[in-house]
Motif scaffolding. Structure first.
Motif, PDB file in Angstrom:
ATOM      1  N   CYS A  58      23.099  31.120 -38.584  1.00  0.00           N
ATOM      2  CA  CYS A  58      21.699  30.781 -38.305  1.00  0.00           C
ATOM      3  C   CYS A  58      21.545  30.346 -36.851  1.00  0.00           C
ATOM      4  O   CYS A  58      20.629  30.779 -36.151  1.00  0.00           O
ATOM      5  CB  CYS A  58      21.241  29.676 -39.266  1.00  0.00           C
ATOM      6  SG  CYS A  58      19.552  29.149 -38.966  1.00  0.00           S
ATOM      7  N   ALA A  59      22.455  29.497 -36.387  1.00  0.00           N
ATOM      8  CA  ALA A  59      22.371  28.986 -35.020  1.00  0.00           C
ATOM      9  C   ALA A  59      22.481  30.120 -34.010  1.00  0.00           C
ATOM     10  O   ALA A  59      21.719  30.194 -33.037  1.00  0.00           O
ATOM     11  CB  ALA A  59      23.473  27.956 -34.786  1.00  0.00           C
ATOM     12  N   GLU A  60      23.421  31.017 -34.250  1.00  0.00           N
ATOM     13  CA  GLU A  60      23.625  32.148 -33.344  1.00  0.00           C
ATOM     14  C   GLU A  60      22.373  33.025 -33.280  1.00  0.00           C
ATOM     15  O   GLU A  60      21.965  33.478 -32.218  1.00  0.00           O
ATOM     16  CB  GLU A  60      24.830  32.975 -33.848  1.00  0.00           C
ATOM     17  CG  GLU A  60      25.148  34.217 -33.058  1.00  0.00           C
ATOM     18  CD  GLU A  60      25.801  33.922 -31.712  1.00  0.00           C
ATOM     19  OE1 GLU A  60      26.306  32.794 -31.539  1.00  0.00           O
ATOM     20  OE2 GLU A  60      25.767  34.802 -30.838  1.00  0.00           O
ATOM     21  N   THR A  61      21.725  33.228 -34.431  1.00  0.00           N
ATOM     22  CA  THR A  61      20.577  34.135 -34.479  1.00  0.00           C
ATOM     23  C   THR A  61      19.344  33.493 -33.829  1.00  0.00           C
ATOM     24  O   THR A  61      18.607  34.146 -33.097  1.00  0.00           O
ATOM     25  CB  THR A  61      20.268  34.511 -35.945  1.00  0.00           C
ATOM     26  OG1 THR A  61      21.472  34.959 -36.563  1.00  0.00           O
ATOM     27  CG2 THR A  61      19.217  35.598 -36.031  1.00  0.00           C
ATOM     28  N   ILE A  62      19.136  32.217 -34.114  1.00  0.00           N
ATOM     29  CA  ILE A  62      17.953  31.560 -33.553  1.00  0.00           C
ATOM     30  C   ILE A  62      18.172  31.189 -32.091  1.00  0.00           C
ATOM     31  O   ILE A  62      17.238  31.193 -31.292  1.00  0.00           O
ATOM     32  CB  ILE A  62      17.584  30.317 -34.390  1.00  0.00           C
ATOM     33  CG1 ILE A  62      17.117  30.772 -35.777  1.00  0.00           C
ATOM     34  CG2 ILE A  62      16.481  29.500 -33.715  1.00  0.00           C
ATOM     35  CD1 ILE A  62      16.583  29.679 -36.639  1.00  0.00           C
ATOM     36  N   GLY A  63      19.412  30.880 -31.748  1.00  0.00           N
ATOM     37  CA  GLY A  63      19.697  30.510 -30.371  1.00  0.00           C
ATOM     38  C   GLY A  63      19.709  29.008 -30.154  1.00  0.00           C
ATOM     39  O   GLY A  63      19.204  28.510 -29.150  1.00  0.00           O
ATOM     40  N   VAL A  64      20.248  28.277 -31.131  1.00  0.00           N
ATOM     41  CA  VAL A  64      20.369  26.816 -31.009  1.00  0.00           C
ATOM     42  C   VAL A  64      21.836  26.443 -31.268  1.00  0.00           C
ATOM     43  O   VAL A  64      22.587  27.233 -31.821  1.00  0.00           O
ATOM     44  CB  VAL A  64      19.457  26.069 -32.026  1.00  0.00           C
ATOM     45  CG1 VAL A  64      17.999  26.297 -31.705  1.00  0.00           C
ATOM     46  CG2 VAL A  64      19.772  26.487 -33.460  1.00  0.00           C
ATOM     47  N   PRO A  65      22.234  25.218 -30.871  1.00  0.00           N
ATOM     48  CA  PRO A  65      23.599  24.787 -31.215  1.00  0.00           C
ATOM     49  C   PRO A  65      23.755  24.642 -32.732  1.00  0.00           C
ATOM     50  O   PRO A  65      22.791  24.339 -33.439  1.00  0.00           O
ATOM     51  CB  PRO A  65      23.730  23.415 -30.540  1.00  0.00           C
ATOM     52  CG  PRO A  65      22.641  23.365 -29.517  1.00  0.00           C
ATOM     53  CD  PRO A  65      21.531  24.231 -30.038  1.00  0.00           C
ATOM     54  N   ALA A 102      16.499  34.096 -40.197  1.00  0.00           N
ATOM     55  CA  ALA A 102      16.527  33.407 -38.899  1.00  0.00           C
ATOM     56  C   ALA A 102      15.814  34.228 -37.835  1.00  0.00           C
ATOM     57  O   ALA A 102      15.158  33.678 -36.943  1.00  0.00           O
ATOM     58  CB  ALA A 102      17.977  33.135 -38.498  1.00  0.00           C
ATOM     59  N   LYS A 103      15.912  35.553 -37.930  1.00  0.00           N
ATOM     60  CA  LYS A 103      15.212  36.411 -36.962  1.00  0.00           C
ATOM     61  C   LYS A 103      13.706  36.207 -37.070  1.00  0.00           C
ATOM     62  O   LYS A 103      12.995  36.120 -36.074  1.00  0.00           O
ATOM     63  CB  LYS A 103      15.543  37.891 -37.216  1.00  0.00           C
ATOM     64  CG  LYS A 103      16.806  38.353 -36.537  1.00  0.00           C
ATOM     65  CD  LYS A 103      16.947  39.859 -36.706  1.00  0.00           C
ATOM     66  CE  LYS A 103      18.203  40.348 -35.994  1.00  0.00           C
ATOM     67  NZ  LYS A 103      18.663  41.632 -36.550  1.00  0.00           N
ATOM     68  N   GLU A 104      13.220  36.162 -38.321  1.00  0.00           N
ATOM     69  CA  GLU A 104      11.781  35.979 -38.512  1.00  0.00           C
ATOM     70  C   GLU A 104      11.344  34.615 -37.985  1.00  0.00           C
ATOM     71  O   GLU A 104      10.321  34.496 -37.312  1.00  0.00           O
ATOM     72  CB  GLU A 104      11.439  36.117 -40.012  1.00  0.00           C
ATOM     73  CG  GLU A 104       9.967  36.270 -40.287  1.00  0.00           C
ATOM     74  CD  GLU A 104       9.695  36.573 -41.774  1.00  0.00           C
ATOM     75  OE1 GLU A 104      10.111  37.641 -42.250  1.00  0.00           O
ATOM     76  OE2 GLU A 104       9.066  35.723 -42.433  1.00  0.00           O
ATOM     77  N   ALA A 105      12.146  33.576 -38.272  1.00  0.00           N
ATOM     78  CA  ALA A 105      11.806  32.237 -37.778  1.00  0.00           C
ATOM     79  C   ALA A 105      11.842  32.204 -36.251  1.00  0.00           C
ATOM     80  O   ALA A 105      10.985  31.607 -35.597  1.00  0.00           O
ATOM     81  CB  ALA A 105      12.787  31.212 -38.352  1.00  0.00           C
ATOM     82  N   ARG A 155      -0.600  23.822 -33.217  1.00  0.00           N
ATOM     83  CA  ARG A 155      -0.935  25.225 -33.441  1.00  0.00           C
ATOM     84  C   ARG A 155      -0.980  25.620 -34.915  1.00  0.00           C
ATOM     85  O   ARG A 155      -1.381  26.731 -35.235  1.00  0.00           O
ATOM     86  CB  ARG A 155       0.060  26.126 -32.703  1.00  0.00           C
ATOM     87  CG  ARG A 155       0.284  25.700 -31.265  1.00  0.00           C
ATOM     88  CD  ARG A 155       0.084  26.819 -30.282  1.00  0.00           C
ATOM     89  NE  ARG A 155       0.105  26.305 -28.920  1.00  0.00           N
ATOM     90  CZ  ARG A 155      -0.875  26.541 -28.044  1.00  0.00           C
ATOM     91  NH1 ARG A 155      -1.937  27.254 -28.376  1.00  0.00           N
ATOM     92  NH2 ARG A 155      -0.786  26.049 -26.832  1.00  0.00           N
ATOM     93  N   GLY A 156      -0.535  24.714 -35.777  1.00  0.00           N
ATOM     94  CA  GLY A 156      -0.608  25.022 -37.204  1.00  0.00           C
ATOM     95  C   GLY A 156       0.205  26.231 -37.612  1.00  0.00           C
ATOM     96  O   GLY A 156      -0.241  27.063 -38.396  1.00  0.00           O
ATOM     97  N   ARG A 157       1.398  26.354 -37.059  1.00  0.00           N
ATOM     98  CA  ARG A 157       2.264  27.477 -37.405  1.00  0.00           C
ATOM     99  C   ARG A 157       3.482  26.957 -38.170  1.00  0.00           C
ATOM    100  O   ARG A 157       3.936  25.836 -37.931  1.00  0.00           O
ATOM    101  CB  ARG A 157       2.779  28.211 -36.145  1.00  0.00           C
ATOM    102  CG  ARG A 157       1.708  28.801 -35.247  1.00  0.00           C
ATOM    103  CD  ARG A 157       1.052  30.058 -35.812  1.00  0.00           C
ATOM    104  NE  ARG A 157       1.984  31.123 -36.176  1.00  0.00           N
ATOM    105  CZ  ARG A 157       2.355  32.109 -35.352  1.00  0.00           C
ATOM    106  NH1 ARG A 157       1.915  32.166 -34.110  1.00  0.00           N
ATOM    107  NH2 ARG A 157       3.169  33.059 -35.779  1.00  0.00           N
ATOM    108  N   SER A 158       3.994  27.766 -39.046  1.00  0.00           N
ATOM    109  CA  SER A 158       5.241  27.441 -39.737  1.00  0.00           C
ATOM    110  C   SER A 158       6.363  28.271 -39.121  1.00  0.00           C
ATOM    111  O   SER A 158       6.358  29.499 -39.227  1.00  0.00           O
ATOM    112  CB  SER A 158       5.107  27.756 -41.226  1.00  0.00           C
ATOM    113  OG  SER A 158       6.373  27.737 -41.836  1.00  0.00           O
ATOM    114  N   ILE A 159       7.279  27.592 -38.443  1.00  0.00           N
ATOM    115  CA  ILE A 159       8.421  28.314 -37.865  1.00  0.00           C
ATOM    116  C   ILE A 159       9.407  28.549 -38.994  1.00  0.00           C
ATOM    117  O   ILE A 159      10.229  27.695 -39.313  1.00  0.00           O
ATOM    118  CB  ILE A 159       9.075  27.499 -36.725  1.00  0.00           C
ATOM    119  CG1 ILE A 159       8.053  27.241 -35.617  1.00  0.00           C
ATOM    120  CG2 ILE A 159      10.295  28.239 -36.174  1.00  0.00           C
ATOM    121  CD1 ILE A 159       8.589  26.443 -34.443  1.00  0.00           C
ATOM    122  N   SER A 160       9.262  29.695 -39.630  1.00  0.00           N
ATOM    123  CA  SER A 160      10.084  29.934 -40.819  1.00  0.00           C
ATOM    124  C   SER A 160      10.302  31.425 -41.011  1.00  0.00           C
ATOM    125  O   SER A 160       9.617  32.254 -40.407  1.00  0.00           O
ATOM    126  CB  SER A 160       9.406  29.331 -42.057  1.00  0.00           C
ATOM    127  OG  SER A 160       8.114  29.885 -42.209  1.00  0.00           O
TER     128      SER A 160
END
Ligand code: FES
Ligand code: FES
Lengths: 334, 160
Positions: A58-65, A102-105, A155-160
């Protein structure tokens, strides 16, 4: 009467996952208000390291530690559906589902960041440290922490994101019976050296040399841990473990750990593990399933080594002193 | 059944409970006191998962009656870290990847601690001997043997 040395080799081809009525796993990913990410799964971590691997993916795909990701496998009643953690399928099936979710999020995250920075989402990239930067102009950036706050409160968005990986059911062709039970195969080869006492039938495994081809090792230390434990378990299956020594008769089956035998810390063979990484085409970041397959090649290798040592083919597991002595007796009678 | 009082020191703090006569220490620790670090694998003395340290000796809590522990000093794996800092053995288990499902781990750590308390620089054979009453399904034992040898080395470096 003597101690006889034998050497045996075996190679296996092992499918990742199974294919009965199709083999699906689903995953959900969402961010918290402070830009940490939750992965929700029904796939269970039973010590093989599922949670760690899914966090890395998940971390690799989203780009977080990786430490910004929490994996929740709390409840198979309420989580996204998974067929289960077996058949070496967890990393491959759940990993692919997590990548899709994770790509969609990530896409939503970049859209919110784009609004904040007043640029196009396609011009953004992540630095892997928790920031989103404008490509070519890295001084223009925003932290994922701020993006998540904005998504939630402004912004009322769901990062998911939703993820699904399905190996569809494969039906045999009517004419030939050919079918495609799996899309991804791991491989292994083992050479075992044994000593067989032809008076007592006792087998001592001296060395086990294993080479495993497991796709990409997403976490090399954890892969090694699986393989070392698996190699031991293979020996245990080859020589010791059974609940029904006179199958299908249940008599004389072990009923506790005094009778159900396994090699202890004093019975270890000298073990070598070599990992070959050949990334798979449809695996998450090239992974295959190393879990269950790593306990398999030792069994035929030990059976072959016993044959090499004393010339009898034992075709029933485990290869007990009793079975060896009976086979030697039959051999002598012929 | 009549309850009996039992009082002992667990990981440095005083505990007192009323228990049914015949209650095992394992049951008392896990279900009465709430220390779930000792595990119940077999409840008959054959797996080592329930190992604890009583007055410096390695004991199987599934085979020990709680009422025989009056006045005893008991250590369990949950009492090893100090102020959030892991015990060197716990560190060593992490560093050598000696834990998978973790069910055997507290018992292994107890067995290893008693060994190192008596013998800070054990040989490999002595480590194997000390762990031989504990079974593990997952690791193949080698990483656990390595963990104990690592912890011994770390100890002797600190002492030097
Ligand atoms: S639970 Fe005590 S030895 Fe297994
Ligand atoms: S780590 Fe699973 S039983 Fe030892």
């Amino acid at each position: 009467m003597a101690i006889r040395l034998g050497r045996g080799v075996a190679a296996i081809n092992y499918p990742t996952g199974m294919n009965l009525g199709g083999d699906p796993t689903q995953a959900l990913v969402h961010s918290t208000p402070t830009g940490n990410f939750m992965v929700t799964l029904s796939s269970v971590d039973l010590g093989q390291g599922m949670k760690q691997i899914m966090a890395q993916i998940c971390a690799e795909t989203i780009g977080v530690p990786t430490d910004r990701v929490v994996v929740d496998t709390a409840d198979t009643d309420t989580g996204p559906h998974c067929m289960g953690t077996f058949a070496s399928r967890g990393t491959h099936r759940a990993g692919n589902a997590v990548i899709q979710a994770a790509k969609e999020a990530r896409q939503v995250m970049l859209e919110v960041a784009a609004e904040e920075l007043e640029v196009n989402a396609s011009d953004l990239e992540t630095d892997g440290q928790g920031n989103i930067l404008v490509k070519g102009a890295p001084q223009k950036s925003i932290s994922i922490f701020d993006v998540a706050l904005s998504a939630h409160f402004k912004r009322g968005r769901s990062i998911s994101g939703r993820g699904m990986f399905l190996i569809p059911r494969s039906y045999p062709e009517k004419e030939t019976g050919a079918m495609k039970p799996s899309t991804c195969y791991a491989h292994a080869c083992t050479v075992a050296e044994v000593e067989v006492d032809d008076e007592t039938g006792e087998v001592t495994v001296l060395t086990v040399k294993n080479i495993f081809e497991i796709g990409r090792a997403l976490n090399p230390k954890m892969v090694e841990q699986q393989l070392v434990g698996g190699s031991w378990m293979g020996i245990s299956h080859a020589l010791y473990e059974t609940t029904e020594p006179y199958y299908p008769n249940r008599d004389h089956g072990g009923t506790d750990f005094n009778q159900y035998l396994m090699p202890g810390p004093g019975d270890l063979a000298e073990t070598e593990i070599i990992v070959l990484e050949r990334p798979s085409a449809d695996g998450p970041y090239g992974a295959k399933g190393p879990g269950e397959m790593c306990a398999n090649p030792q069994i035929p290798a030990v059976a072959n080594a016993v044959f090499d040592a004393v010339g009898v083919r034992i075709d029933t597991l485990p290869i007990t002193p009793e079975r060896i002595l009976r086979a030697l007796k039959a051999q002598a009678a012929n | 059944m009549a309850k009996v009082p039992v009082q002992f020191t667990l990981n440095g703090s005083e505990k007192a409970e009323f228990i049914d006569s015949g209650t095992t220490l394992l049951h008392a620790l896990r279900d009465k006191i709430g220390d779930t670090s000792p595990k119940g694998g077999c409840h008959q003395g054959t797996c080592g998962a329930c190992s604890v340290i009583i007055d410096g000796e390695l004991r199987l809590s599934c085979l020990t009656l709680a009422e025989t522990c009056n006045g005893a000093v008991i250590t369990t794996t949950s009492g090893l870290s100090e102020g959030g800092v892991l015990h060197p053995l716990q560190h060593a288990f992490l560093d050598t990847f000696a834990t998978q499902c973790g069910f055997c781990t507290p018992g292994m750590i107890m067995a290893a601690k008693v060994l190192l308390d008596h013998k800070p620089n054990p040989s490999r054979d002595e480590v194997v001997e000390a762990l031989s009453g504990n079974i593990c399904r997952c690791t193949g034992y080698e990483p656990i043997i390595q963990a104990v040898l690592h912890a011994a080395r770390a100890n002797s470096q600190n002492a030097a």
